[in-house]
Design a protein around this motif. Structure first.
Motif: not given
Length: 102
Positions: A42-55
């Motif tokens: 659910e998360i990896s499909n919706n984000t470009k970066y894997t480790k920041n405050c947004k993710t």
């Protein structure tokens, strides 16, 4: 009375060099009930970066949704050796925003 044992559930947050993980653990049985991370579909499909405050906030929101499905409203935050800042704070704030109390 020990506050950690009063509600029976905790969210344990772990950070690696690339990802952030949140596990819901039943304190009585020491079993992982559910989890969410930046590796979750659910998360990896919706984000470009894997480790920041947004993710981290996305992980917090996702774990809150899973908690609601399990009928859990109150948990204890276990941040391990991480300070309550940045990604940990973003994850916790997003979980609280969804109505989970800790």
């Amino acid at each position: 009375m020990n506050k950690n044992k009063s509600n029976g559930h905790k969210v344990y947050i772990f950070k690696s060099n690339k990802h952030i993980y949140a596990h819901i653990i039943d304190n009585q049985t020491n079993q992982i009930l559910t989890s969410s991370s930046t590796l979750s579909k659910e998360i990896s499909n919706n984000t470009k970066y894997t480790k920041n405050c947004k993710t981290a906030a996305l992980v917090g929101k996702n774990i809150a949704i899973k908690l609601k499905k399990l009928g859990i409203q109150t948990i204890v935050l276990d941040r391990g050796k991480n300070i309550y800042h940045g990604q940990i704070k973003a994850l916790a704030d997003a979980t609280r925003k969804e109505g989970i109390i800790f």
